[in-house]
Scaffold this motif. Sequence first.
Motif, PDB file in Angstrom:
ATOM      1  N   LEU A  13       0.826  -1.203   0.000  1.00 45.77           N
ATOM      2  CA  LEU A  13       0.000   0.000   0.000  1.00 45.77           C
ATOM      3  C   LEU A  13       0.865   1.260   0.000  1.00 45.77           C
ATOM      4  O   LEU A  13       0.524   2.264  -0.634  1.00 45.77           O
ATOM      5  N   LEU A  31       2.017   1.757  -3.519  1.00 49.38           N
ATOM      6  CA  LEU A  31       0.925   2.286  -4.349  1.00 49.38           C
ATOM      7  C   LEU A  31       0.667   3.751  -4.041  1.00 49.38           C
ATOM      8  O   LEU A  31       0.422   4.555  -4.956  1.00 49.38           O
ATOM      9  N   LYS A  39      -6.292  -0.278  -4.972  1.00 48.08           N
ATOM     10  CA  LYS A  39      -5.776   0.433  -3.798  1.00 48.08           C
ATOM     11  C   LYS A  39      -6.810   0.491  -2.677  1.00 48.08           C
ATOM     12  O   LYS A  39      -6.490   0.281  -1.500  1.00 48.08           O
TER      13      LYS A  39
END
Length: 576
Positions: A243, A246, A309
Amino acid sequence: LDELCRLHEMAPPVIKETVVWVEDADKVNSWNAEVDRLKGLLGAEMQATIDAKKALAKAELRNEKLARLLGVQEIKNKTLQDSVKRMEEKASDLEAENRMLRQAVASIPSVKSPSSENHRAHDLQATPLNEKTTNGAIKPMIVDRNGDIHDDDNAELPASNDAEAEKQQQELLIKCISEDLGFSTGRPIAAYLIYRCLVHWRSFEEDRTTVFDRIIQKISAAIEARDSNEKLAYWLSNSCTLLLLLQRTLKTSGSAASARQRRRTSSLNSPKENQAPGHPERSVSDGRLVGALTDISQVEAKYPALAFKQQLTALLEKVYGVIRHDLKKELSSLLGLCIQAPRTFVVSPRGTGSQGTDMAQQASMAHWQSIIKILTNSLNVLKSNYVPPFLICKLFTQVFSFINVQLFNSLLLRRECCSFSNGEYVKAGLDELEHWCHWLTEEYAGSSWDELKHIRQAVTLLILEEKHSKSLKEITDDFCPALSMQQLYRISTMYCDDKFGTLGIPSDVVASMRAKMIGGSSSPSVQDDINSFLLDDDFSIPFSVDDIARLMVHVDIADMDLPPLIQEKNGSPFEA
């Protein structure tokens, strides 16, 4: 002549004056009545003055209290305004992101049915690392040292088989992340492998792809299995790192400069890579599973990447919540045993305890030692899976808050627990937790010890010496500043000294507590407000994606090793 004058003066008066007092009884009575009336008015005025002074003193005290509350509320208001401002900014970003998602959804054509995808996946699983040719023959695939997947005769793939080759690459990635890939110099390999593959395939810029859904399904299946805390910690570390990557790569709205940068980056590769999957002129990322990453700039994410996401964020929060729930559940049974002292518990002065007394005390502290052991085991599991320190800190802070709530509420609900000896027992257990927090260091403990302030101050009140000589101001300001008046009243009315038989809180102080509770009550039902002394547990997620990007250290993916499954398949070794 002088003699005559002297004789005249000495001669008695011919007429003697007599004073006669005339008494008017009615007038005297009326005057007396008027005096009594004035005295009554004066007394009433004096009493009114006294009452007014008392009311003024109460009003000043109440105004002072309201002023303090106003100051606290102003601080809270400022904090809330800051939070609202941040939430508005996030809402604006989410609105822009959702607008892009809606536009992307409206432009997405119909996709193939899941049954056909499953059928093709079954074919690929049956022939791993091989690709079908146009005539139905099977051509073996080779993974070279750079991680490239190509035919043994180096022939170029036909355009009609591009989607097949991309599907096969996805299968290999899914197969890799199905295993525990471990860590490389403290970095989760699975997260970096997924990220490098997605960047190399340019999946973030695709308008349509299934790779994101397949990755999410594989991670969700591993989480739902919940084989062990090790597995949950493993995916907590991987999902958090992925994460973060991203967050630093994707953007929802771009500028001309970023667009030019993206075009410059695209110009280094074949222009055909930007075309949709299955396009006759689109190559399959040069046939490589993982490409080299030297300088990656941000890209404008399309709908599948943004949805990925969001789903990954939800998975991260779910894994964190499951780990926190399991840890709380494991501690709950022990906390119920730690609130009341066993009969074998003896507190001896320092340096005077015998060996038998020390052994008895250690035996009585077994429940607290079990709590320490559970916390230590959880810490070791998280650290062995390289969970970011700030996440570990958040977890233990909430767990210590849970310990505070459980112990404090049990203390206030059970009269037999509000005793001097029981306070000593809980104090000894809290000392063990304090030592553990110091051993843990501030990096992982954070404010965990401060989360126990309610039970710590309640125990301080229980074992406080000479309670009968303490005023309400001393209790609220010096010993128990975090406790509300309802909580202090509850403890004071239930307390008993079962060890020395000394007096508790003075009755006038207890009466003042009750008066302040009633006077400061804002509840429609005063009794309901008096009974509102229990604490609530915190079930929130104490971090956001922005916190992850801000608190995690910089990550480097250039020197990550490829996992063994890319180097070896079906028992045949390949060089990576």
